[in-house]
Design a protein around this motif. Sequence first.
Motif, PDB file in Angstrom:
ATOM      1  N   VAL A  85      43.917  41.813 -95.984  1.00 19.12           N
ATOM      2  CA  VAL A  85      44.442  41.412 -97.291  1.00 19.12           C
ATOM      3  C   VAL A  85      43.812  42.239 -98.400  1.00 19.12           C
ATOM      4  O   VAL A  85      44.500  42.677 -99.326  1.00 19.12           O
ATOM      5  N   THR A  86      42.516  42.498 -98.321  1.00 15.58           N
ATOM      6  CA  THR A  86      41.860  43.279 -99.372  1.00 15.58           C
ATOM      7  C   THR A  86      42.391  44.710 -99.430  1.00 15.58           C
ATOM      8  O   THR A  86      42.510  45.278-100.514  1.00 15.58           O
ATOM      9  N   GLU A  87      42.741  45.272 -98.285  1.00 17.50           N
ATOM     10  CA  GLU A  87      43.306  46.618 -98.270  1.00 17.50           C
ATOM     11  C   GLU A  87      44.693  46.628 -98.903  1.00 17.50           C
ATOM     12  O   GLU A  87      45.035  47.560 -99.644  1.00 17.50           O
ATOM     13  N   VAL A  88      45.481  45.594 -98.643  1.00 14.75           N
ATOM     14  CA  VAL A  88      46.822  45.503 -99.236  1.00 14.75           C
ATOM     15  C   VAL A  88      46.714  45.342-100.744  1.00 14.75           C
ATOM     16  O   VAL A  88      47.475  45.955-101.499  1.00 14.75           O
ATOM     17  N   ILE A  89      45.757  44.540-101.195  1.00 16.05           N
ATOM     18  CA  ILE A  89      45.547  44.359-102.631  1.00 16.05           C
ATOM     19  C   ILE A  89      45.182  45.684-103.282  1.00 16.05           C
ATOM     20  O   ILE A  89      45.732  46.060-104.324  1.00 16.05           O
ATOM     21  N   ARG A  90      44.266  46.413-102.673  1.00  8.95           N
ATOM     22  CA  ARG A  90      43.832  47.692-103.243  1.00  8.95           C
ATOM     23  C   ARG A  90      44.972  48.708-103.267  1.00  8.95           C
ATOM     24  O   ARG A  90      45.182  49.402-104.263  1.00  8.95           O
ATOM     25  N   GLU A  91      45.745  48.803-102.201  1.00  8.88           N
ATOM     26  CA  GLU A  91      46.847  49.765-102.143  1.00  8.88           C
ATOM     27  C   GLU A  91      47.913  49.450-103.180  1.00  8.88           C
ATOM     28  O   GLU A  91      48.388  50.347-103.893  1.00  8.88           O
ATOM     29  N   ASN A  92      48.307  48.184-103.278  1.00  9.12           N
ATOM     30  CA  ASN A  92      49.362  47.820-104.219  1.00  9.12           C
ATOM     31  C   ASN A  92      48.906  47.949-105.661  1.00  9.12           C
ATOM     32  O   ASN A  92      49.701  48.324-106.529  1.00  9.12           O
ATOM     33  N   SER A  93      47.647  47.662-105.941  1.00  6.80           N
ATOM     34  CA  SER A  93      47.182  47.804-107.322  1.00  6.80           C
ATOM     35  C   SER A  93      47.088  49.273-107.722  1.00  6.80           C
ATOM     36  O   SER A  93      47.385  49.612-108.865  1.00  6.80           O
ATOM     37  N   THR A  94      46.703  50.149-106.799  1.00  8.71           N
ATOM     38  CA  THR A  94      46.674  51.573-107.150  1.00  8.71           C
ATOM     39  C   THR A  94      48.080  52.110-107.371  1.00  8.71           C
ATOM     40  O   THR A  94      48.297  52.919-108.281  1.00  8.71           O
ATOM     41  N   LYS A  95      49.050  51.663-106.588  1.00  7.31           N
ATOM     42  CA  LYS A  95      50.442  52.061-106.824  1.00  7.31           C
ATOM     43  C   LYS A  95      50.929  51.567-108.180  1.00  7.31           C
ATOM     44  O   LYS A  95      51.604  52.281-108.922  1.00  7.31           O
ATOM     45  N   TYR A  96      50.564  50.335-108.504  1.00  7.26           N
ATOM     46  CA  TYR A  96      50.981  49.734-109.772  1.00  7.26           C
ATOM     47  C   TYR A  96      50.417  50.515-110.950  1.00  7.26           C
ATOM     48  O   TYR A  96      51.137  50.842-111.899  1.00  7.26           O
ATOM     49  N   PHE A  97      49.133  50.852-110.901  1.00 10.52           N
ATOM     50  CA  PHE A  97      48.527  51.558-112.021  1.00 10.52           C
ATOM     51  C   PHE A  97      48.964  53.013-112.084  1.00 10.52           C
ATOM     52  O   PHE A  97      49.010  53.587-113.169  1.00 10.52           O
ATOM     53  N   SER A  98      49.307  53.618-110.970  1.00  9.60           N
ATOM     54  CA  SER A  98      49.842  54.980-111.038  1.00  9.60           C
ATOM     55  C   SER A  98      51.228  54.981-111.666  1.00  9.60           C
ATOM     56  O   SER A  98      51.583  55.910-112.389  1.00  9.60           O
ATOM     57  N   LYS A  99      51.998  53.921-111.426  1.00  5.24           N
ATOM     58  CA  LYS A  99      53.295  53.803-112.102  1.00  5.24           C
ATOM     59  C   LYS A  99      53.105  53.578-113.599  1.00  5.24           C
ATOM     60  O   LYS A  99      53.874  54.081-114.410  1.00  5.24           O
ATOM     61  N   LEU A 100      52.092  52.797-113.966  1.00  7.60           N
ATOM     62  CA  LEU A 100      51.825  52.565-115.386  1.00  7.60           C
ATOM     63  C   LEU A 100      51.401  53.844-116.097  1.00  7.60           C
ATOM     64  O   LEU A 100      51.775  54.076-117.245  1.00  7.60           O
ATOM     65  N   GLU A 101      50.586  54.656-115.425  1.00 12.49           N
ATOM     66  CA  GLU A 101      50.120  55.896-116.049  1.00 12.49           C
ATOM     67  C   GLU A 101      51.261  56.861-116.327  1.00 12.49           C
ATOM     68  O   GLU A 101      51.235  57.585-117.318  1.00 12.49           O
ATOM     69  N   ASN A 102      52.264  56.860-115.479  1.00 13.63           N
ATOM     70  CA  ASN A 102      53.374  57.799-115.622  1.00 13.63           C
ATOM     71  C   ASN A 102      54.564  57.201-116.363  1.00 13.63           C
ATOM     72  O   ASN A 102      55.600  57.851-116.471  1.00 13.63           O
ATOM     73  N   HIS A 103      54.428  55.986-116.874  1.00  9.73           N
ATOM     74  CA  HIS A 103      55.542  55.327-117.541  1.00  9.73           C
ATOM     75  C   HIS A 103      55.740  55.898-118.932  1.00  9.73           C
ATOM     76  O   HIS A 103      54.797  56.296-119.611  1.00  9.73           O
ATOM     77  N   SER A 104      56.997  55.940-119.373  1.00  4.29           N
ATOM     78  CA  SER A 104      57.309  56.550-120.661  1.00  4.29           C
ATOM     79  C   SER A 104      57.056  55.617-121.849  1.00  4.29           C
ATOM     80  O   SER A 104      56.966  56.081-122.980  1.00  4.29           O
ATOM     81  N   ASN A 105      56.923  54.331-121.619  1.00  2.00           N
ATOM     82  CA  ASN A 105      56.719  53.382-122.707  1.00  2.00           C
ATOM     83  C   ASN A 105      55.251  53.439-123.164  1.00  2.00           C
ATOM     84  O   ASN A 105      54.345  53.122-122.401  1.00  2.00           O
ATOM     85  N   PRO A 106      54.997  53.797-124.426  1.00  3.41           N
ATOM     86  CA  PRO A 106      53.604  53.891-124.893  1.00  3.41           C
ATOM     87  C   PRO A 106      52.936  52.530-125.079  1.00  3.41           C
ATOM     88  O   PRO A 106      51.712  52.453-125.181  1.00  3.41           O
TER      89      PRO A 106
END
Length: 130
Positions: A85-106
């Motif tokens: 479960v901890t590995e799934v949490i870490r993987e999904n949160s890194t995907k989420y924040f990488s999407k946030l970093e590349n998002h066009s909305n400031p």
Amino acid sequence: MDQKTKELNWLKGRKSHLSIENKLLIYKTVIKPTWTYGIELWGCASKSNIAIIQRAQSKILRTIMNAPRYVSNRTLHTDLKTPYVTEVIRENSTKYFSKLENHSNPLLQPLLQPHQNRRLRRIWPTELRN
């Protein structure tokens, strides 16, 4: 998660005639999405709450494999190629924040900044990507 597990026990239980691959597929398509919903924000969850979900996952994998009690959880996870479960949490949160970093909305950029006032010793979701 317990409700879904009880509903599907006749399919994935010990007396089921399905193959292990089909039982694992039922777990991945029906039960796992119930606990992974909103997992990106689980950095704020306490360790005891995450441990409860880990115990439930291990019990489900044990019934899928029809494994006796002396088989370790590590063996179950490696044989079924299922992450903890901890590995799934870490993987999904890194995907989420990488999407946030590349998002066009400031307006989403303040979500990436670490919290300034830390009164509690807890892990914040932004710290999971490290």
